[in-house]
Scaffold this active site. Structure first.
Site, short mmCIF file in Angstrom:
data_model
loop_
_atom_site.label_atom_id
_atom_site.label_comp_id
_atom_site.label_asym_id
_atom_site.label_seq_id
_atom_site.Cartn_x
_atom_site.Cartn_y
_atom_site.Cartn_z
CB ALA A 1 14.12 -13.88 -7.53
CB ALA A 2 15.39 -9.16 -9.76
N PRO A 3 17.78 -8.56 -7.58
CG PRO A 3 19.75 -7.49 -6.95
CD PRO A 3 18.28 -7.53 -6.64
N GLY A 4 18.95 -11.10 -7.29
CA GLY A 4 19.23 -12.54 -7.30
C GLY A 4 20.20 -13.07 -6.27
CG ASP B 1 1.70 -8.72 -9.51
OD1 ASP B 1 2.04 -9.11 -8.36
OD2 ASP B 1 1.08 -7.68 -9.72
CG ASP C 1 14.15 -10.16 0.12
OD1 ASP C 1 14.07 -9.70 1.27
OD2 ASP C 1 15.02 -9.79 -0.70
CB CYS D 1 16.02 -4.17 3.51
SG CYS D 1 15.38 -3.51 1.98
CE LYS E 1 17.42 -11.44 0.97
NZ LYS E 1 17.63 -10.23 0.12
#
Ligand SMILES: C[S@@+](CC[C@H](N)C(=O)[O-])C[C@H]1O[C@@H](n2cnc3c(N)ncnc32)[C@H](O)[C@@H]1O
Length: 475
Positions: free
Chosen positions: A107-110, A157, A174, A227, A112
């Site tokens: 999730a980070a940096p957040g 993890d 992601d 990406c 999405k």
């Protein structure tokens, strides 16, 4: 292609290699989206500017101009999020409904997580997980800046994320990747890639995708995104999970369709390897197609029968806030205005302000939940800046209104004049500061001048405010 050898491996996948390379050598436009929870239709402030909209999403914007006071104000009050356009598409694919429970495994940096949370509005729950506690710190800043009350964070993890008894409605993976698609922003990323690193990432990506499917309820969807252009990290990873002999829950690949955005279909082969025919339903975004970064998207649906006995758990409403609790009394809230939230004791310094339906599965070790609420360490419990921005417009007392011309002074922690104010019942001087109906943060009322000493933090949303204001002044 010679100047960027790593990209030359993709020349047969694009219709015009020259257009691809040209786009990769240009800087990225500045893009982002409006926070739908801060639409604030009654507000006359701040004035809008020359922001262009995006053809495929009404909430997206592109800006040509440099940082302005209006953009800075929108950012500091959580009205906008900067995010690369192609990266915005992953959450766009999710059919998010109010009240759903959604897992963001990396999730980070957040950004999405923020998209998911704001699309849920003040309902449902997002579990935002990332292996890096340092990067989760950035996510916690985003949660406070945007006032997100339905996010709980965890630091597992993702390959070993505990599979909860009640599975999630949607999961997004992601995953960490070689990031070739970000080279317009970070040109040096291409020189860091090597075959061993790619192999290491592919193993991690495959295990994370497998766990994402295991955490999704039958009928729920999984977004797998990267990406990078590399087929090995995209179609190749999905193929490995399809081929896995280790009891993977059954799933199907759904078509990725984003009207208004040009994409290329997923591949059915790369070098010597062939992929399942349904891989054409995936999508690759090349930089020259829409003047963006590069991105890959796959939308999967877990198939099979849902376990009806488990779907009701953990969505019961918890006790909402009572306006009689201090300092709710100070700000004289209406009881019904506070119904969506509860005040949760979490640490010695701050309580958390949490959506009533944000109840993470009991199997999880939670790092944080909701946003920063009451500061318990001051002389008397008082609002955090995040909370003042979030609900300050609902306060019936202990507020002050300042002029738009005083905004810079407020952001710079200076003293400013007020247009109007109302002190709290106990003469407490700390007030919510507002401008045109938008809450800006906290200030301290000064008498007899009837002025406000700004209590805005020096750093907010990761920005050193004084540096940014200096930049704006120099334009
Ligand atoms: C592409 S970034 C995620 C970007 C994020 N989704 C966003 O939109 O802001 C990948 C993230 O995966 C995290 N990560 C790497 N390995 C991981 C693992 N094994 N488990 C969980 N997170 C991991 C990294 O710390 C990084 O924050």
């Amino acid at each position: 292609m010679e100047s960027q050898p790593i990209l030359s491996r993709y020349q047969d996948l694009v219709t015009s290699p020259a257009d691809f390379l040209n786009a990769c050598s240009r800087p990225l436009p500045t893009t982002g989206w409006y926070n739908p929870c801060k639409a604030n239709p009654g507000s006359s402030f701040p004035t809008d500017l020359n922001r262009k909209s995006m053809a495929w999403t009404p909430s997206g914007f592109k800006i040509d101009e440099a940082l302005t006071e209006s953009i800075l104000t929108d950012f500091l009050t959580g009205k906008i999020v900067f995010q690369e356009e192609s990266a915005m598409t992953a959450v766009h694919l999710m059919d998010i409904r109010p009240g759903q429970r959604i897992l963001d495994l990396c999730a980070a940096p957040g950004n999405k997580t923020a998209q998911i949370s704001t699309r849920l509005g003040e309902t449902g729950m997002v579990v935002a997980n990332d292996i890096s506690k340092a990067r989760l710190g950035v996510l916690h800043g985003t949660i406070d800046r945007l006032g997100l009350t339905n996010v709980a964070t965890t630091a597992y993890d993702a390959r070993h994320f505990p599979i909860p008894q009640v599975l999630f409605d949607h999961v997004i993976a992601d995953v960490p990747c070689t990031c070739e698609g970000t080279s317009r922003k970070h040109p040096r990323i291409l020189s860091r890639n090597n075959p061993d690193e790619r192999k290491r990432l592919i193993r991690i990506q495959t295990e994370i995708l497998l766990r994402a499917i295991e955490c999704t309820r039958p009928g729920g969807t999984i977004v797998y995104s990267t990406c990078t252009y590399a087929p090995e990290e995209n179609e190749g990873v999905i193929q490995s999970v399809l081929d896995s002999k280790f009891g993977v829950p059954s799933f199907e690949i759904l078509p990725v369709k984003i009207p208004g955005l040009t994409t290329s279909p997923g591949l059915t082969g790369w070098n010597e390897q062939s992929f399942d025919a349904s891989m054409v339903r995936c999508a690759r975004i090349w930089p020259h197609q829409n003047d963006t970064g590069g991105f890959f998207l796959a939308l999967l649906r877990r198939t099979g029968k849902p376990d009806e006995s488990l779907t009701e758990a953990s969505t019961s409403r918890l006790t909402p806030l009572s306006p009689g609790e201090w300092p709710w009394k100070l700000h004289a809230f209406n009881e019904e205005d506070l119904l969506p939230w509860r005040n949760l004791a979490f640490s010695k310094k701050y309580n958390r302000f949490v959506g009533v339906n944000c109840v993470p599965p009991t199997e999880l070790r939670v790092q944080s939940i909701g946003m920063t609420g009451l500061n318990l360490k001051s002389d008397h419990p008082k609002f955090s800046t995040a909370l003042a921005i979030k609900i300050g417009h609902l306060a019936q007392s202990a507020w002050a209104e300042i002029r738009p011309e005083s905004l810079f002074d407020f952001w710079e922690r200076k003293r400013t004049s007020t247009i109007d104010f109302k002190v709290g019942p106990e003469d407490v001087k700390t007030v919510v500061v507002r401008c045109g109906g938008v809450s800006l943060g906290l200030g301290s009322l000064q008498f007899p001048e009837k002025e406000i000493d700004s209590r805005f933090p020096k750093v907010w949303g990761g920005l050193q405010i004084s540096e940014r204001l200096q930049q704006i002044r120099e334009l």
